[in-house]
Design a protein around this motif. Structure first.
Motif, mmCIF file in Angstrom:
data_model
loop_
_atom_site.group_PDB
_atom_site.id
_atom_site.type_symbol
_atom_site.label_atom_id
_atom_site.label_comp_id
_atom_site.label_asym_id
_atom_site.label_seq_id
_atom_site.Cartn_x
_atom_site.Cartn_y
_atom_site.Cartn_z
ATOM 1 N N ALA A 149 0.854 -1.189 0.000
ATOM 2 C CA ALA A 149 0.000 0.000 0.000
ATOM 3 C C ALA A 149 0.883 1.229 0.000
ATOM 4 O O ALA A 149 1.864 1.307 0.750
ATOM 5 C CB ALA A 149 -0.919 -0.002 1.214
ATOM 6 N N ILE A 150 0.508 2.223 -0.854
ATOM 7 C CA ILE A 150 1.258 3.481 -0.947
ATOM 8 C C ILE A 150 0.299 4.608 -0.610
ATOM 9 O O ILE A 150 -0.761 4.750 -1.255
ATOM 10 C CB ILE A 150 1.849 3.675 -2.354
ATOM 11 N N ARG A 151 0.636 5.431 0.399
ATOM 12 C CA ARG A 151 -0.248 6.498 0.835
ATOM 13 C C ARG A 151 0.518 7.817 0.861
ATOM 14 O O ARG A 151 1.702 7.861 1.214
ATOM 15 C CB ARG A 151 -0.821 6.217 2.225
ATOM 16 N N LEU A 152 -0.228 8.884 0.489
ATOM 17 C CA LEU A 152 0.318 10.249 0.531
ATOM 18 C C LEU A 152 -0.556 11.078 1.451
ATOM 19 O O LEU A 152 -1.745 11.281 1.156
ATOM 20 C CB LEU A 152 0.354 10.867 -0.876
ATOM 21 N N ASP A 153 0.008 11.489 2.604
ATOM 22 C CA ASP A 153 -0.727 12.281 3.594
ATOM 23 C C ASP A 153 -2.018 11.590 4.014
ATOM 24 O O ASP A 153 -3.096 12.200 4.103
ATOM 25 C CB ASP A 153 -1.015 13.686 3.067
ATOM 26 N N GLY A 154 -1.974 10.272 4.250
ATOM 27 C CA GLY A 154 -3.119 9.516 4.727
ATOM 28 C C GLY A 154 -4.067 9.034 3.662
ATOM 29 O O GLY A 154 -5.064 8.370 3.977
ATOM 30 N N THR A 155 -3.829 9.336 2.369
ATOM 31 C CA THR A 155 -4.718 8.941 1.271
ATOM 32 C C THR A 155 -3.969 7.989 0.352
ATOM 33 O O THR A 155 -2.795 8.210 0.033
ATOM 34 C CB THR A 155 -5.169 10.179 0.475
ATOM 35 N N ASP A 156 -4.671 6.923 -0.087
ATOM 36 C CA ASP A 156 -4.050 5.973 -1.000
ATOM 37 C C ASP A 156 -3.707 6.665 -2.315
ATOM 38 O O ASP A 156 -4.488 7.456 -2.863
ATOM 39 C CB ASP A 156 -4.993 4.800 -1.270
ATOM 40 N N VAL A 157 -2.537 6.356 -2.848
ATOM 41 C CA VAL A 157 -2.070 6.946 -4.097
ATOM 42 C C VAL A 157 -2.740 6.230 -5.270
ATOM 43 O O VAL A 157 -2.810 4.996 -5.308
ATOM 44 C CB VAL A 157 -0.536 6.832 -4.181
ATOM 45 N N VAL A 158 -3.223 7.057 -6.259
ATOM 46 C CA VAL A 158 -3.837 6.490 -7.460
ATOM 47 C C VAL A 158 -2.927 6.624 -8.672
ATOM 48 O O VAL A 158 -3.195 6.026 -9.712
ATOM 49 C CB VAL A 158 -5.189 7.184 -7.740
ATOM 50 N N GLY A 159 -1.855 7.447 -8.579
ATOM 51 C CA GLY A 159 -0.887 7.546 -9.646
ATOM 52 C C GLY A 159 -0.717 8.918 -10.245
ATOM 53 O O GLY A 159 0.280 9.177 -10.937
ATOM 54 N N ASP A 160 -1.682 9.835 -10.038
ATOM 55 C CA ASP A 160 -1.541 11.167 -10.622
ATOM 56 C C ASP A 160 -1.014 12.195 -9.634
ATOM 57 O O ASP A 160 -0.897 13.378 -9.950
ATOM 58 C CB ASP A 160 -2.886 11.636 -11.181
ATOM 59 N N GLU A 161 -0.672 11.808 -8.392
ATOM 60 C CA GLU A 161 -0.105 12.726 -7.425
ATOM 61 C C GLU A 161 1.393 12.920 -7.701
ATOM 62 O O GLU A 161 1.994 12.154 -8.462
ATOM 63 C CB GLU A 161 -0.287 12.198 -5.996
ATOM 64 N N GLU A 162 1.939 13.911 -7.042
ATOM 65 C CA GLU A 162 3.377 14.164 -7.150
ATOM 66 C C GLU A 162 3.946 14.469 -5.761
ATOM 67 O O GLU A 162 3.332 15.190 -4.981
ATOM 68 C CB GLU A 162 3.674 15.331 -8.100
ATOM 69 N N PHE A 163 5.099 13.927 -5.511
ATOM 70 C CA PHE A 163 5.850 14.178 -4.275
ATOM 71 C C PHE A 163 7.313 14.290 -4.711
ATOM 72 O O PHE A 163 8.033 13.299 -4.788
ATOM 73 C CB PHE A 163 5.651 13.022 -3.288
ATOM 74 N N THR A 164 7.687 15.506 -5.056
ATOM 75 C CA THR A 164 8.950 15.731 -5.740
ATOM 76 C C THR A 164 10.023 16.191 -4.768
ATOM 77 O O THR A 164 9.790 17.074 -3.954
ATOM 78 C CB THR A 164 8.790 16.764 -6.855
ATOM 79 N N VAL A 165 11.193 15.564 -4.889
ATOM 80 C CA VAL A 165 12.353 15.953 -4.102
ATOM 81 C C VAL A 165 13.521 16.177 -5.056
ATOM 82 O O VAL A 165 13.478 15.769 -6.223
ATOM 83 C CB VAL A 165 12.724 14.878 -3.055
ATOM 84 N N SER A 166 14.570 16.823 -4.531
ATOM 85 C CA SER A 166 15.775 17.063 -5.326
ATOM 86 C C SER A 166 16.810 16.012 -4.969
ATOM 87 O O SER A 166 17.212 15.876 -3.822
ATOM 88 C CB SER A 166 16.328 18.465 -5.033
ATOM 89 N N GLY A 167 17.215 15.251 -5.959
ATOM 90 C CA GLY A 167 18.187 14.205 -5.727
ATOM 91 C C GLY A 167 18.515 13.496 -7.009
ATOM 92 O O GLY A 167 18.132 13.915 -8.103
ATOM 93 N N GLU A 168 19.211 12.368 -6.883
ATOM 94 C CA GLU A 168 19.594 11.580 -8.051
ATOM 95 C C GLU A 168 18.616 10.430 -8.186
ATOM 96 O O GLU A 168 18.534 9.565 -7.299
ATOM 97 C CB GLU A 168 21.033 11.079 -7.906
ATOM 98 N N GLY A 169 17.870 10.396 -9.303
ATOM 99 C CA GLY A 169 16.775 9.448 -9.478
ATOM 100 C C GLY A 169 17.155 8.003 -9.307
ATOM 101 O O GLY A 169 16.509 7.270 -8.528
#
Length: 514
Positions: free
Chosen positions: A375-395
């Motif tokens: 299970a993958i959740r973003l801020d308590g909500t299950d992720v459906v695939g169109d969200e973004e959680f972007t960080v700066s780093g090496e992919g």
């Protein structure tokens, strides 16, 4: 050895006794002489007054009849008294009427009495018809000196007798007190030179001196015992030092031997490491060449199209497996650079939602075979695939980090368990991976260390180690919490940079420096 500057105490004792005794005797003589001389002079004065009165009475008739010859004859009777030096009869006008011996002068007043050290003068009135006549007598006190001389002679004899008696008595005291002290001094001097503490002072008494000698002998006995113990200890210490020195020489020889072996081993390992690195370089090159086909053909098939959904899904899995193999080949070199703090991080915007969704598809076969849910959740909500959680780093590195953490959770879980990946936004954004199994107690303290594993048949102990290494290279904090009741949670806290912004739900983006 006796110090020549030291005066024996026995002599001081003798001098003290004799000096005290003789001083007391001399003082007693002096105190006796003074009253005796005074009594002698008082007695002589009394006799002179009586004699002057008698002579005055006998001269009354001679004065009344003006018979100088009779007066002179009466004065001549004074020769019967050896102490009278002279006498004279004076009329009222001071005229000398008659005289005998050395006539004294007439005093101004009568009666009169005066004394000197050597003589006495006394005057008495003559009871005659003619008023103012007086008889004057001069008495010698030379007898007092003879008396004093006799007294001093007898005192000298007594003084000599007392001196001899006191000297013998002082000698006895000197032997009783000075001899033990002298013996004590000699023993102390001999001990100070020879350091022979077996010497003793042979003296016994129930007085303070006896106590002093007894305590001194006891002190010497304790010092002798102490020196004996010190000698034994010194011998034991010398023997121990000799043994330790011998052992140290043996250890040094063993150390030299081990050093030579170590240097040979270092050379051998350096050569082996050089060969291994060369072989790995060749293998990586060969593996990358082979993987180009494994990755290239799925890309070509996906671009050509004409595949049904199931075929496209299988092709994507093949491509993902190829990229995973490519990441593993690269990771070996990257891990070495990160350990040496020489890795150059190529930062870019990385969407962790997309990374996790790709990994979910990659882990689909493993999830299906193990019966574990992801299970993958973003801020308590299950992720459906169109969200973004972007960080700066090496992919690729962040992808490898997430893959290792999720795979670790899946492998630690059992059928029916759920592995939960949570992305949480805020001032410091977080990524956590949880599973219901607890970390074995024997590896909890070393969970992120290299080659640490437990309970996995094919585990290498590099998954969590490399994940922690990637997180720290990006400047993030990684931690682990585990318990039998709550399971295990791995948390990565990203450090917000200047471009940080909230995550996007439906089109918004956020970039965070890791």
């Amino acid at each position: 050895m006796r110090n020549p500057e030291v005066r024996p105490l026995g002599r001081k004792i003798v001098a003290a006794i004799l000096g005290t005794t003789l001083a007391a005797l001399a003082l007693s003589f002096l105190l006796n002489i003074i009253p005796m001389i005074h009594s002698y002079r008082q007695e002589a004065a009394g006799k002179a007054r009586v004699l002057a009165g008698l002579m005055a009475a006998s001269l009354a008739a001679s004065v009344d009849f003006d018979d100088q010859a009779a007066a002179a004859e009466n004065l001549a009777t004074l020769s019967l008294n050896p102490t009278v030096a002279g006498g004279a009869v004076y009329l009222a006008d001071g005229t000398l009427f008659a005289a005998w011996g050395r006539p004294p002068t007439r005093p101004e007043t009568v009666p009169f009495e005066a004394a000197t050290l050597s003589g006495l003068t006394t005057a008495a009135s003559i009871p005659a018809g003619r008023r103012g006549c007086a008889v004057v007598l001069s008495v010698s006190l030379s007898g007092q000196w003879a008396f004093l001389e006799s007294y001093l002679f007898s005192g000298g004899v007594v003084f000599l007798g007392v001196f001899l008696f006191s000297f013998r008595l002082a000698g006895r005291f000197r032997r009783r007190l000075g001899d033990p002290l002298g013996e004590l001094t000699r023993v102390v001097g001999d001990i100070s030179v020879s350091r022979d503490y077996s010497r003793r002072v042979d003296y016994e008494s129930d007085d303070e001196l006896g106590v002093l000698v007894a305590e001194f002998n006891s002190m010497l006995r304790r010092v002798e015992d102490r020196d004996a113990r010190l000698d034994r200890h010194r011998e034991e210490l010398e023997q121990t030092v000799e043994e330790r020195t011998h052992q140290l020489k043996l250890n040094q020889l063993e150390l030299l031997k081990n050093n030579r072996q170590l240097q040979m081993e270092i050379k051998r390992r350096a050569q082996a490491e050089m060969i291994r690195e060369e072989v790995e370089r060749i293998n990586r090159h060969d593996l990358k060449s082979g993987l180009s086909l494994v990755i290239g053909y799925p890309e070509l098939l996906l671009r050509q199209g004409g595949l049904n959904p199931e075929q496209e899904k299988q092709i994507r899995r093949i491509r993902a497996a190829g990229y995973r193999m490519l990441d593993m080949i690269r990771n070996h070199l990257d891990m070495f650079k990160m350990e040496k703090n020489v890795y150059a991080l190529n930062r870019a915007s990385v969407d962790l939602v997309q990374v996790l969704c790709d990994l979910e598809e990659e882990f689909a076969p493993l999830l299906g075979s193990s019966g574990v849910r992801l299970a993958i959740r973003l801020d308590g909500t299950d992720v459906v695939g169109d969200e973004e959680f972007t960080v700066s780093g090496e992919g690729p590195l962040l992808r490898t980090m997430c893959r290792n953490l999720i795979q670790n959770g899946i492998e630690a879980s059992g059928p029916g368990d759920e592995v939960v990946v949570v992305l949480k936004s805020g001032e410091r954004m977080r990524l956590s991976v949880s599973n219901p199994a607890a970390v074995p107690a024997e590896i909890r303290e070393r969970f992120f260390e290299k080659y640490v594993t437990a309970g996995k048949e094919n585990g290498t102990g590099l998954g969590t180690y490399f994940a922690a290494l990637i997180a720290r290279t990006h400047g993030a904090d990684i931690s682990m919490r585990t318990s039998e009741e709550a399971g295990t949670r791995l948390t990565i806290v990203f450090r917000a940079g200047k471009t940080a912004c909230p995550p996007r739900h439906g089109g918004r983006r956020e970039i965070v420096d890791v």
